[in-house]
Design an enzyme around this catalytic site. Sequence first.
Site, PDB file in Angstrom:
ATOM      1  N   HIS A 259       0.797  -1.137   0.052  1.00  0.00           N
ATOM      2  CA  HIS A 259       0.007   0.028  -0.135  1.00  0.00           C
ATOM      3  C   HIS A 259       0.985   1.219  -0.113  1.00  0.00           C
ATOM      4  O   HIS A 259       1.985   1.202   0.685  1.00  0.00           O
ATOM      5  CB  HIS A 259      -0.912   0.022   1.332  1.00  0.00           C
ATOM      6  CG  HIS A 259      -1.931   0.980   1.120  1.00  0.00           C
ATOM      7  ND1 HIS A 259      -2.093   2.328   1.353  1.00  0.00           N
ATOM      8  CD2 HIS A 259      -3.229   0.653   0.667  1.00  0.00           C
ATOM      9  CE1 HIS A 259      -3.348   2.698   1.244  1.00  0.00           C
ATOM     10  NE2 HIS A 259      -4.102   1.788   0.638  1.00  0.00           N
ATOM     11  N   ASP A 313      -8.003  -5.446   0.252  1.00  0.00           N
ATOM     12  CA  ASP A 313      -8.551  -6.057  -0.937  1.00  0.00           C
ATOM     13  C   ASP A 313      -8.153  -7.762  -0.857  1.00  0.00           C
ATOM     14  O   ASP A 313      -8.690  -8.611  -1.622  1.00  0.00           O
ATOM     15  CB  ASP A 313      -8.063  -5.585  -2.149  1.00  0.00           C
ATOM     16  CG  ASP A 313      -8.778  -4.543  -2.751  1.00  0.00           C
ATOM     17  OD1 ASP A 313     -10.075  -4.613  -2.418  1.00  0.00           O
ATOM     18  OD2 ASP A 313      -8.275  -3.740  -3.608  1.00  0.00           O
TER      19      ASP A 313
HETATM   20  N1  CMC Z   1       4.066  -7.895  -4.200  1.00  0.00           N
HETATM   21  C1  CMC Z   1       5.330  -7.909  -4.190  1.00  0.00           C
HETATM   22  N2  CMC Z   1       6.182  -6.652  -4.329  1.00  0.00           N
HETATM   23  C2  CMC Z   1       5.493  -5.476  -3.948  1.00  0.00           C
HETATM   24  C3  CMC Z   1       3.990  -5.576  -4.015  1.00  0.00           C
HETATM   25  C4  CMC Z   1       3.161  -6.765  -3.808  1.00  0.00           C
HETATM   26  N3  CMC Z   1       2.191  -6.663  -3.993  1.00  0.00           N
HETATM   27  N4  CMC Z   1       3.689  -4.217  -3.647  1.00  0.00           N
HETATM   28  C5  CMC Z   1       4.795  -3.663  -3.612  1.00  0.00           C
HETATM   29  N5  CMC Z   1       6.032  -4.323  -4.026  1.00  0.00           N
HETATM   30  C6  CMC Z   1       7.543  -3.970  -3.984  1.00  0.00           C
HETATM   31  C7  CMC Z   1       7.696  -3.514  -5.562  1.00  0.00           C
HETATM   32  O1  CMC Z   1       8.160  -4.300  -6.343  1.00  0.00           O
HETATM   33  C8  CMC Z   1       8.888  -2.421  -4.983  1.00  0.00           C
HETATM   34  O2  CMC Z   1      10.020  -3.224  -4.960  1.00  0.00           O
HETATM   35  P1  CMC Z   1      11.180  -2.568  -5.471  1.00  0.00           P
HETATM   36  O3  CMC Z   1      11.593  -1.316  -4.684  1.00  0.00           O
HETATM   37  O4  CMC Z   1      12.499  -3.658  -5.299  1.00  0.00           O
HETATM   38  O5  CMC Z   1      11.039  -2.374  -6.793  1.00  0.00           O
HETATM   39  C9  CMC Z   1       8.429  -1.927  -3.863  1.00  0.00           C
HETATM   40  O6  CMC Z   1       7.574  -2.832  -3.194  1.00  0.00           O
HETATM   41  C10 CMC Z   1       7.608  -0.365  -3.773  1.00  0.00           C
HETATM   42  O7  CMC Z   1       6.506  -0.522  -4.816  1.00  0.00           O
HETATM   43  P2  CMC Z   1       5.866   0.452  -5.365  1.00  0.00           P
HETATM   44  O8  CMC Z   1       4.765   0.043  -6.471  1.00  0.00           O
HETATM   45  O9  CMC Z   1       6.805   1.628  -5.783  1.00  0.00           O
HETATM   46  O10 CMC Z   1       5.045   1.175  -4.015  1.00  0.00           O
HETATM   47  P3  CMC Z   1       3.640   2.048  -4.001  1.00  0.00           P
HETATM   48  O11 CMC Z   1       3.816   2.590  -2.767  1.00  0.00           O
HETATM   49  O12 CMC Z   1       3.564   2.616  -5.203  1.00  0.00           O
HETATM   50  O13 CMC Z   1       2.809   0.768  -4.145  1.00  0.00           O
HETATM   51  C11 CMC Z   1       0.824  -0.398  -4.563  1.00  0.00           C
HETATM   52  C12 CMC Z   1       1.388   0.538  -3.871  1.00  0.00           C
HETATM   53  C13 CMC Z   1      -0.582  -0.611  -4.061  1.00  0.00           C
HETATM   54  C14 CMC Z   1       0.509   0.112  -5.925  1.00  0.00           C
HETATM   55  C15 CMC Z   1       1.692  -1.882  -4.602  1.00  0.00           C
HETATM   56  O14 CMC Z   1       1.792  -2.284  -3.301  1.00  0.00           O
HETATM   57  C16 CMC Z   1       0.961  -2.910  -5.517  1.00  0.00           C
HETATM   58  O15 CMC Z   1       1.141  -2.730  -6.650  1.00  0.00           O
HETATM   59  N6  CMC Z   1      -0.018  -3.734  -4.846  1.00  0.00           N
HETATM   60  C17 CMC Z   1      -0.510  -4.672  -5.399  1.00  0.00           C
HETATM   61  C18 CMC Z   1      -2.004  -4.064  -5.956  1.00  0.00           C
HETATM   62  C19 CMC Z   1      -3.003  -3.961  -4.946  1.00  0.00           C
HETATM   63  O16 CMC Z   1      -3.201  -4.831  -4.020  1.00  0.00           O
HETATM   64  N7  CMC Z   1      -3.462  -2.930  -4.685  1.00  0.00           N
HETATM   65  C20 CMC Z   1      -4.632  -2.515  -3.920  1.00  0.00           C
HETATM   66  C21 CMC Z   1      -4.191  -1.389  -2.768  1.00  0.00           C
HETATM   67  S1  CMC Z   1      -5.184  -1.258  -1.621  1.00  0.00           S
HETATM   68  C22 CMC Z   1      -6.991  -0.736  -2.075  1.00  0.00           C
HETATM   69  C23 CMC Z   1      -6.748   0.818  -2.345  1.00  0.00           C
HETATM   70  O17 CMC Z   1      -6.915   1.372  -1.344  1.00  0.00           O
HETATM   71  O18 CMC Z   1      -6.522   1.125  -3.504  1.00  0.00           O
END
Ligand code: CMC
Length: 377
Positions: A259, A313
């Site tokens: 998140h 989720d």
């Molecule tokens: N599985 C594996 N690795 C992950 C995941 C995951 N679900 N989420 C983040 N990471 C890793 C990512 O690969 C990155 O690694 P590195 O630094 O080595 O490249 C690091 O964590 C940071 O990720 P980011 O995408 O830069 O971080 P963010 O803060 O932009 O991510 C997110 C937030 C929700 C987009 C992401 O965690 C994600 O894609 N999660 C899966 C989708 C998901 O479950 N979304 C629902 C969010 S909750 C409902 C809502 O409120 O919308």
Amino acid sequence: MAPEIMKGLKDVYLDTTESSFIDGQEGKLLYRGYNIHDLAEKSTFEEVIYLLLYGALPTVSQLQEFDGILRANRIIPDEVIQILDLVKTSHPIDALRTGISALAAFDSDVNDNSEEATIRKAVRLTAMGPTLVATHHRLRQGLEPMAPNPNLNHSGNFMYMLFGEEPDEETTKLLDVDFILHAEHGANASAFGARVAASTLSDLHSAVVTGVGVLKGPAHGGAAEEVMKMALDIGNPENAEEYARKLLDSGGRIMGFGHRVYKAEDPRARHLRERSRKLGEKMGHPEWFQILTYLEDKVMVPYRSRGIFVNVDFFAGSIYYLLGIPDDLFISIFALGRIPGWALQCIEQYNDNMLIRPLLEYSGKMDLEFIPIEQRG
Ligand code: CMC
């Protein structure tokens, strides 16, 4: 000097809000000052809508009156049913977006952005949202849409309109809690989108349509659908380890984890975890919960030190699935819960507006010579 780029607007405060408080390090969430744990365990979605829109918990008579208004506003115009019929082959979230847009044509307050009118529209959109989703779902199956049942509460009536029969109390309560957990969440991407629309002084229907469009992406509202697809692909708890390793080693993500704001467990997840377990046992399908907890308790443990925990989720999809809701409806359910939150964010934006208009640093070519088309090689 090159400006500092705040990519993804990460950690940027856009404004102040009285809508919700999120402490991402502690995993704490309050709506209008009330803890999400109290609201999930002791409240109802109707009460939470009131709290969000009016800023205080209702008295018994206020809630009765408010619930009556919600129930009285569930019917959608025949013309909108015809439009949903025309787009019946579309994904349900696209149909919901189209339906909300179409409702604008029949709302006499559409261009009135005063707080009173925006609350009236928010109540109508919240009340009509489930009718849009259920009507489209039935039309796409070749079934007659169900008229809303005024004797049922918001979530019970939604299940009734989807499936054509009254749900039991437990199902109604499960959906009620799910709607509560999804109702509001600060400057998340879809609320931000809605605020951008409101900041141009566009109307609430346009802002909610924007919110639905932004919510659709798998990084936001689409995750529950992806989690359940993953669980179905895994099929059996014994396959979870290998499946997840392959996915993670190839740079993939386990949906339902991570998140932008929470670096501890999403406080909303706990309410769905226990309910997913209980429902799975009751329905004779404990395997989905076993697959999900294997991922949480084994595979993803090393990710905790990086602040990656389950989000709201992760368990939601398994609950919807066990209730017989098709996976392409999952995002729409998230959207139905979030309408009050989007509306509240728009009201705050209207009340103290400044056009949201950030900058982009130009990184392209400069001052190129324009060559007329007939001279280009
Ligand atoms: N599985 C594996 N690795 C992950 C995941 C995951 N679900 N989420 C983040 N990471 C890793 C990512 O690969 C990155 O690694 P590195 O630094 O080595 O490249 C690091 O964590 C940071 O990720 P980011 O995408 O830069 O971080 P963010 O803060 O932009 O991510 C997110 C937030 C929700 C987009 C992401 O965690 C994600 O894609 N999660 C899966 C989708 C998901 O479950 N979304 C629902 C969010 S909750 C409902 C809502 O409120 O919308």
